[in-house]
Write a protein that holds these residues in place. Structure first.
Motif, mmCIF file in Angstrom:
data_model
loop_
_atom_site.group_PDB
_atom_site.id
_atom_site.type_symbol
_atom_site.label_atom_id
_atom_site.label_comp_id
_atom_site.label_asym_id
_atom_site.label_seq_id
_atom_site.Cartn_x
_atom_site.Cartn_y
_atom_site.Cartn_z
ATOM 1 N N TYR A 27 34.334 34.800 62.218
ATOM 2 C CA TYR A 27 33.636 35.716 61.325
ATOM 3 C C TYR A 27 34.731 36.446 60.556
ATOM 4 O O TYR A 27 35.563 37.140 61.143
ATOM 5 N N VAL A 28 34.756 36.292 59.238
ATOM 6 C CA VAL A 28 35.853 36.812 58.425
ATOM 7 C C VAL A 28 35.402 38.031 57.639
ATOM 8 O O VAL A 28 34.373 38.011 56.955
ATOM 9 N N ILE A 29 36.181 39.102 57.755
ATOM 10 C CA ILE A 29 36.011 40.295 56.930
ATOM 11 C C ILE A 29 37.133 40.281 55.900
ATOM 12 O O ILE A 29 38.314 40.413 56.254
ATOM 13 N N GLY A 30 36.789 40.098 54.647
ATOM 14 C CA GLY A 30 37.776 40.144 53.588
ATOM 15 C C GLY A 30 37.885 41.553 53.037
ATOM 16 O O GLY A 30 36.885 42.245 52.881
ATOM 17 N N MET A 31 39.117 41.972 52.747
ATOM 18 C CA MET A 31 39.332 43.311 52.204
ATOM 19 C C MET A 31 40.334 43.228 51.059
ATOM 20 O O MET A 31 41.371 42.563 51.182
ATOM 21 N N ASP A 32 40.039 43.876 49.941
ATOM 22 C CA ASP A 32 40.918 43.821 48.775
ATOM 23 C C ASP A 32 40.543 44.954 47.834
ATOM 24 O O ASP A 32 39.357 45.267 47.689
ATOM 25 N N ASN A 33 41.541 45.575 47.198
ATOM 26 C CA ASN A 33 41.233 46.598 46.190
ATOM 27 C C ASN A 33 41.149 46.005 44.788
ATOM 28 O O ASN A 33 40.879 46.723 43.830
ATOM 29 N N LEU A 34 41.391 44.693 44.670
ATOM 30 C CA LEU A 34 41.210 43.930 43.426
ATOM 31 C C LEU A 34 42.155 44.359 42.310
ATOM 32 O O LEU A 34 41.898 44.104 41.134
ATOM 33 N N ILE A 35 43.275 44.966 42.648
ATOM 34 C CA ILE A 35 44.263 45.309 41.631
ATOM 35 C C ILE A 35 44.912 44.036 41.084
ATOM 36 O O ILE A 35 45.088 43.877 39.882
ATOM 37 N N LEU A 309 40.865 24.399 33.867
ATOM 38 C CA LEU A 309 40.538 25.712 33.340
ATOM 39 C C LEU A 309 40.082 25.609 31.895
ATOM 40 O O LEU A 309 40.469 24.696 31.166
ATOM 41 N N SER A 310 39.280 26.543 31.478
ATOM 42 C CA SER A 310 38.788 26.558 30.104
ATOM 43 C C SER A 310 39.921 26.914 29.148
ATOM 44 O O SER A 310 40.919 27.543 29.552
ATOM 45 N N PRO A 311 39.799 26.548 27.866
ATOM 46 C CA PRO A 311 40.821 26.940 26.882
ATOM 47 C C PRO A 311 41.035 28.453 26.835
ATOM 48 O O PRO A 311 42.163 28.917 26.646
ATOM 49 N N GLU A 312 39.962 29.209 27.035
ATOM 50 C CA GLU A 312 40.083 30.667 27.031
ATOM 51 C C GLU A 312 40.951 31.149 28.192
ATOM 52 O O GLU A 312 41.763 32.061 28.036
ATOM 53 N N GLU A 313 40.753 30.536 29.372
ATOM 54 C CA GLU A 313 41.555 30.916 30.529
ATOM 55 C C GLU A 313 43.019 30.532 30.348
ATOM 56 O O GLU A 313 43.920 31.264 30.773
ATOM 57 N N LEU A 314 43.272 29.377 29.719
ATOM 58 C CA LEU A 314 44.644 28.943 29.492
ATOM 59 C C LEU A 314 45.389 29.889 28.547
ATOM 60 O O LEU A 314 46.589 30.119 28.694
ATOM 61 N N GLN A 315 44.682 30.443 27.570
ATOM 62 C CA GLN A 315 45.307 31.310 26.577
ATOM 63 C C GLN A 315 45.337 32.764 27.008
ATOM 64 O O GLN A 315 46.005 33.588 26.384
ATOM 65 N N LYS A 316 44.608 33.086 28.083
ATOM 66 C CA LYS A 316 44.476 34.476 28.508
ATOM 67 C C LYS A 316 45.819 35.058 28.938
ATOM 68 O O LYS A 316 46.570 34.441 29.678
ATOM 69 N N LYS A 317 46.087 36.236 28.473
ATOM 70 C CA LYS A 317 47.273 36.965 28.883
ATOM 71 C C LYS A 317 46.864 38.067 29.859
ATOM 72 O O LYS A 317 45.720 38.489 29.904
ATOM 73 N N GLU A 318 47.839 38.534 30.646
ATOM 74 C CA GLU A 318 47.552 39.574 31.626
ATOM 75 C C GLU A 318 47.422 40.934 30.936
ATOM 76 O O GLU A 318 48.360 41.392 30.277
ATOM 77 N N HIS A 319 46.281 41.552 31.063
ATOM 78 C CA HIS A 319 46.077 42.892 30.509
ATOM 79 C C HIS A 319 45.447 43.778 31.583
ATOM 80 O O HIS A 319 44.380 44.337 31.410
ATOM 81 N N ARG A 320 46.113 43.925 32.699
ATOM 82 C CA ARG A 320 45.575 44.725 33.789
ATOM 83 C C ARG A 320 45.990 46.181 33.645
ATOM 84 O O ARG A 320 47.126 46.477 33.271
ATOM 85 N N ASP A 321 45.069 47.070 33.913
ATOM 86 C CA ASP A 321 45.341 48.497 33.804
ATOM 87 C C ASP A 321 45.824 49.023 35.148
ATOM 88 O O ASP A 321 45.053 49.185 36.089
ATOM 89 N N PHE A 322 47.133 49.274 35.245
ATOM 90 C CA PHE A 322 47.714 49.758 36.482
ATOM 91 C C PHE A 322 48.002 51.255 36.416
ATOM 92 O O PHE A 322 48.679 51.802 37.270
ATOM 93 N N SER A 323 47.506 51.936 35.397
ATOM 94 C CA SER A 323 47.958 53.285 35.101
ATOM 95 C C SER A 323 47.619 54.314 36.177
ATOM 96 O O SER A 323 48.307 55.301 36.319
ATOM 97 N N ASN A 324 46.562 54.090 36.937
ATOM 98 C CA ASN A 324 46.109 55.099 37.892
ATOM 99 C C ASN A 324 46.295 54.681 39.341
ATOM 100 O O ASN A 324 45.645 55.199 40.237
ATOM 101 N N ASN A 325 47.193 53.725 39.592
ATOM 102 C CA ASN A 325 47.271 53.153 40.933
ATOM 103 C C ASN A 325 48.380 53.724 41.796
ATOM 104 O O ASN A 325 48.542 53.318 42.936
ATOM 105 N N SER A 326 49.170 54.637 41.274
ATOM 106 C CA SER A 326 50.293 55.136 42.072
ATOM 107 C C SER A 326 50.047 56.552 42.575
ATOM 108 O O SER A 326 50.885 57.095 43.241
#
Length: 326
Positions: A27-35, A309-326
Motif C-alpha cells: 500500500y503506497v502513500i505518495g507525498m510531494d509538494n509538486l515544486i 511527446l506532443s510538439p507543444e511538450e517538445l517546445q515547452k520551456k521551464e517557467h516554474r515559479d519558485f519565488s515563494n518557496n524559501s
C-alpha cells in the motif's frame, strides 16, 4: 499488506518507485509538494485502492495516521536548473525534511531509506568512486546547496541509526535516466534528447572530456528495492560503471536520433565534476546487484518516449515559479 511512504512521489525516480512497490503488493502513500514533480507521472495510480497521495512539503512537520512499514525519502530537486533556482528549498528538504522523516520512522518503528547521490563525492580526486571515499566538495560553491544537503542527510541518518537504533538505509544514486524525465530540467540525457528532437545544436559544457556513467531507471529501481530489503546500513553506490565522456555521449545521441546537428561548446559551470564513475563492488557483494540494461538499449527506450511527446511538450520551456518557496 505492507504500507510504504514514498516522498518525491510525483518526480521522475519517485514515480517509478511507486510503480514498483505497488507491483510488489505494498500500500503506497505518495507525498510531494509538486515544486519539481508532476501529477501526470502518477495519474495512472490514482484509481488504485492501494495508492493515496498527499500534497505536502516534508520540510514541515509530517504526520500520518496508522502503521507504517517503510519510508523512502526521495523528495529533493535533482537537476542543477532546479536547485540553483531554489537553493534554500534544496537545503531545507535535505536537512529539515530528512529530520522530519527520521522522526516519523522512529515514531512508527519503520525502516527508512534515504536517497543520497554521487554528488556527495563532489569533483572527485579518486576514480572510480567507492563508498569509502569522503569526497571533494565546496560547501560554499553554487552546487554546495545540493551536495551538502545530501552529505548532511547521510550524517543525520547514521546518527539516528547509531543513537536511536533506527533501521536505516542510504543509497548513493549515480546519473539515472528513463521515461518521465523533464526535457528541459538541465540533466544531460533529456537536454541532449530535447535539443536533437527540436533540431537544435547540442550544447556541451567545457571541452566535453568530463565523464559520466548513466544508469537506466529499471536498474536503479531494482538496486534501491534490494537495498531497502537488505540488512545493510552503510551507504551503497547504485550506478552503472560504463563510463563515457560527455562529447562521446553527445555524438551517440546524434547518431541515435538520426539528426545532423552540430555540437557547440559553452563554459563549464563552476564545481562541475570532471569524472563520475561508481565502484559498485559493494552492491555486487551485498545485494547481488549490477546493471542489466546496456546504454544503447536504454537510450532507445528513452528516445521512443520523448518522440511520443506532443510538439507543444517538445517546445515547452521551464517557467516554474519558485519565488515563494524559501
Amino acid at each position: 499488506m505492507k504500507k510504504t511512504l514514498i516522498t518525491g512521489a510525483a518526480g521522475f525516480l519517485g514515480s517509478h518507485l511507486c510503480d514498483r512497490f505497488i507491483a510488489e503488493g505494498h500500500y503506497v502513500i505518495g507525498m510531494d509538494n509538486l515544486i519539481t514533480g508532476d501529477l501526470k507521472n502518477i495519474a495512472h495510480l490514482f484509481p488504485l485502492e492501494n495508492f493515496e497521495f498527499h500534497h505536502h512539503d516534508v520540510s514541515t512537520f509530517v504526520h500520518l495516521e496508522g502503521e507504517l512499514d517503510y519510508i523512502l525519502h526521495f523528495a529533493s530537486p535533482a537537476s542543477p536548473i532546479d536547485y540553483l533556482k531554489i537553493p534554500i528549498e534544496t537545503l531545507k528538504v535535505g536537512s529539515l525534511g530528512t529530520l522530519n522523516l527520521l522522526g516519523l520512522a522512529k515514531q512508527k518503528n519503520a525502516r527508512i531509506l534515504v536517497a543520497s547521490t554521487s554528488e556527495v563525492y563532489g569533483d572527485p580526486l579518486v576514480h572510480p568512486q567507492s563508498e569509502e571515499y569522503f569526497g571533494n566538495v565546496s560547501p560554499i560553491g553554487p552546487r554546495g546547496v545540493y551536495d551538502e544537503a545530501k552529505r548532511f542527510m547521510e550524517s543525520i541518518t547514521m546518527a539516528y541509526h547509531r543513537h536511536h537504533g533506527l533501521d536505516t538505509r542510504i543509497v548513493r544514486i549515480f546519473n539515472t535516466y528513463g521515461s518521465r524525465m523533464r526535457l528541459n530540467d538541465g540533466r544531460v540525457v533529456p537536454a541532449f534528447m530535447g535539443q536533437a528532437l527540436r533540431g537544435e545544436d547540442l550544447t556541451v559544457f567545457g571541452d566535453g572530456s568530463q565523464t559520466r556513467s548513466f544508469t537506466y531507471i529499471d536498474d536503479q529501481v531494482e538496486g534501491i528495492y534490494r537495498l531497502l530489503m537488505s540488512d545493510y546500513v552503510e551507504p551503497v553506490n547504485i550506478g552503472n560503471p560504463d563510463e563515457t565522456t560527455i562529447l562521446e555521449f553527445a555524438q551517440e545521441i546524434i547518431k541515435l536520433t538520426g539528426s545532423d546537428q552540430k555540437i557547440i561548446y559553452k563554459e563549464l559551470p563552476k564545481d562541475d565534476p570532471l569524472q563520475r564513475q561508481p565502484d559498485i563492488s559493494r552492491a555486487k557483494e551485498v545485494l547481488g546487484w549490477e546493471p542489466k540494461v546496456h546504454r544503447s538499449e536504454g537510450l532507445k527506450k528513452v528516445y521512443d518516449y520523448f518522440k511520443s511527446l506532443s510538439p507543444e511538450e517538445l517546445q515547452k520551456k521551464e517557467h516554474r515559479d519558485f519565488s515563494n518557496n524559501s
